[in-house]
Design an enzyme around this catalytic site. Structure first.
Site, mmCIF file in Angstrom:
data_model
loop_
_atom_site.group_PDB
_atom_site.id
_atom_site.type_symbol
_atom_site.label_atom_id
_atom_site.label_comp_id
_atom_site.label_asym_id
_atom_site.label_seq_id
_atom_site.Cartn_x
_atom_site.Cartn_y
_atom_site.Cartn_z
ATOM 1 N N ASN A 1 -0.176 -1.150 -1.181
ATOM 2 C CA ASN A 1 0.204 -1.392 0.206
ATOM 3 C C ASN A 1 0.922 -0.171 0.778
ATOM 4 O O ASN A 1 0.425 0.533 1.657
ATOM 5 C CB ASN A 1 1.081 -2.646 0.274
ATOM 6 C CG ASN A 1 1.379 -3.127 1.697
ATOM 7 O OD1 ASN A 1 1.652 -4.295 1.909
ATOM 8 N ND2 ASN A 1 1.323 -2.264 2.709
ATOM 9 N N THR A 2 2.102 0.128 0.219
ATOM 10 C CA THR A 2 2.950 1.173 0.795
ATOM 11 C C THR A 2 2.270 2.542 0.813
ATOM 12 O O THR A 2 2.457 3.310 1.767
ATOM 13 C CB THR A 2 4.271 1.246 0.009
ATOM 14 O OG1 THR A 2 4.813 -0.068 -0.092
ATOM 15 C CG2 THR A 2 5.280 2.131 0.718
ATOM 16 N N ALA B 1 1.092 -2.114 -7.575
ATOM 17 C CA ALA B 1 2.416 -1.570 -7.239
ATOM 18 C C ALA B 1 2.699 -0.228 -7.899
ATOM 19 O O ALA B 1 2.403 -0.025 -9.075
ATOM 20 C CB ALA B 1 3.546 -2.531 -7.594
ATOM 21 N N GLY B 2 3.259 0.665 -7.098
ATOM 22 C CA GLY B 2 3.754 1.940 -7.616
ATOM 23 C C GLY B 2 2.855 3.133 -7.391
ATOM 24 O O GLY B 2 3.247 4.263 -7.654
ATOM 25 N N LYS C 1 -1.926 -14.455 -5.397
ATOM 26 C CA LYS C 1 -1.250 -13.388 -6.132
ATOM 27 C C LYS C 1 0.148 -13.895 -6.446
ATOM 28 O O LYS C 1 0.985 -14.028 -5.556
ATOM 29 C CB LYS C 1 -1.193 -12.104 -5.303
ATOM 30 C CG LYS C 1 -0.358 -11.023 -5.979
ATOM 31 C CD LYS C 1 -0.226 -9.770 -5.136
ATOM 32 C CE LYS C 1 1.041 -9.041 -5.548
ATOM 33 N NZ LYS C 1 1.220 -7.761 -4.871
ATOM 34 N N GLY D 1 6.563 -0.162 -4.024
ATOM 35 C CA GLY D 1 6.996 0.720 -2.939
ATOM 36 C C GLY D 1 7.582 2.048 -3.376
ATOM 37 O O GLY D 1 8.035 2.831 -2.542
#
Lengths: 66, 259
Positions: free
Chosen positions: B210-211, B188-189, B101, B162
């Site tokens: 992830n977050t 992301a986001g 990645k 995040g």
């Protein structure tokens, strides 16, 4: 001789191989990759690669990340 | 119904990809990833703590490369040189595994990609036989260029890493999907399950997060919610949604009234 491992200066005996170094660092069964002076050093070459004064070694492993 | 996600020469049943950062500990990381049903797991590369490693468990002891497709990332890299170097280290660490990645960041406040450095790094990595899954902005032109130089998946951000804001520009994501011949994965986001479902309903091939899982009050439960959201969104996309109309349309027949 003085060498740098992950940015830290350490003193070791001349004639030490990379294999000998990772044994001394107790990394025998760990998963990591190793660079010698910014070039990847394949695991198969650890035993035959002798360290020299001023060598820079990076020992890198997996950590959490996204 | 078989509906695999194909990236490069690999095929996956799950369309959810997850990160391994920000968890309380490795037990929680492992439990959440298991609950997510993800098959592709991303991680970062950092220096070993010399002298403190002997009894420290490592991420790869908990998330086995035998069980998951590992996706090493270049998080923290702000130029092409560092990113390429990180990928080469990852390939050595994983005994020749070629999925990476690529993310090359622009600034610490937004963590937006530096697309110029990203493109430079991607060209070098593709030539070096890496399978590059590339994090980029939601710019359709940049996405196309990254595809043309040989990236195997395009991963536009939904919102800053995040941030949990969800997809900020659905039209741009749509344009990217319309133009792409390789998988488009929102990376992301995403903040919660509905954000992931929206990405899939737009036609994305997958979502990486992830977050949203790691910072949930109950990460394991959120991981499961994300698995459902991805599946629901994918099915809704394949089913083809009804048209939107401004006024009502009765669901019960307007014939046979007895009143």
């Amino acid at each position: 001789m003085n060498i740098y491992i992950n940015g830290q200066a350490q003193t070791h005996d001349l004639g030490l191989s990379v294999h000998g170094l990772v044994e001394k660092l107790e990394l025998a069964n760990k998963r990591y990759a190793l660079e010698l002076n910014q070039a990847i050093l394949p695991r198969s070459l650890y035993a035959q690669t002798l360290l020299n004064e001023g060598d820079q070694i990076e020992i890198i492993h997996a950590v959490g990340g996204g | 119904m078989s509906d695999p996600l194909v990236i490069g020469n690999r095929s996956f049943d799950s369309r959810l990809m997850v990160g391994t950062g920000k968890y309380k500990d490795l037990d929680e990381t492992q439990a959440a990833i298991k609950a997510s049903g993800a098959q592709i797991v991303t991680f970062a590369l950092r220096r070993i703590n010399i002298g403190q490693e002997k009894d420290q468990p490592n991420l790869l002891d908990y998330i086995s490369p035998k069980e998951y497709t590992m996706l090493p990332n270049t998080a923290g890299c702000y130029n092409a040189t560092d990113a390429v170097r990180t990928c080469q280290i990852a390939r050595e660490l994983l005994d020749g595994h070629d999925f990476v990645k690529l993310e090359v960041l622009g600034d610490t406040k937004t963590l937006f990609p530096n697309v110029i450095e990203t493109l430079k790094a991607a060209e070098i990595l593709v030539k070096d036989n890496f399978k590059v899954l590339v994090y980029t902005t939601d710019d359709p032109i940049m996405a196309k260029q990254l595809e043309e130089i040989g990236c195997v998946a395009i991963m536009p951000l939904a919102a800053p890493i995040g941030s949990g804001l969800g997809i900020q520009n659905r039209y741009h994501i749509r344009f990217i999907i319309e133009n792409a011949k390789v998988p488009v994965i929102v990376d992301a986001g995403v903040g919660t399950a509905s954000d992931a479902a929206i990405a899939m309903e737009l036609g994305c091939d997958g979502v990486l997060m992830n977050t949203a899982i790691a910072e949930a009050k109950n990460p394991v439960l959120m991981a499961r919610a994300m698995q459902y959201a991805i599946k629901a969104g994918r099915d809704a996309y394949l089913a083809g949604r009804m048209p939107k109309r401004p006024y009502a349309s009765a669901s019960s027949t307007t014939e046979g009234y007895f009143f």
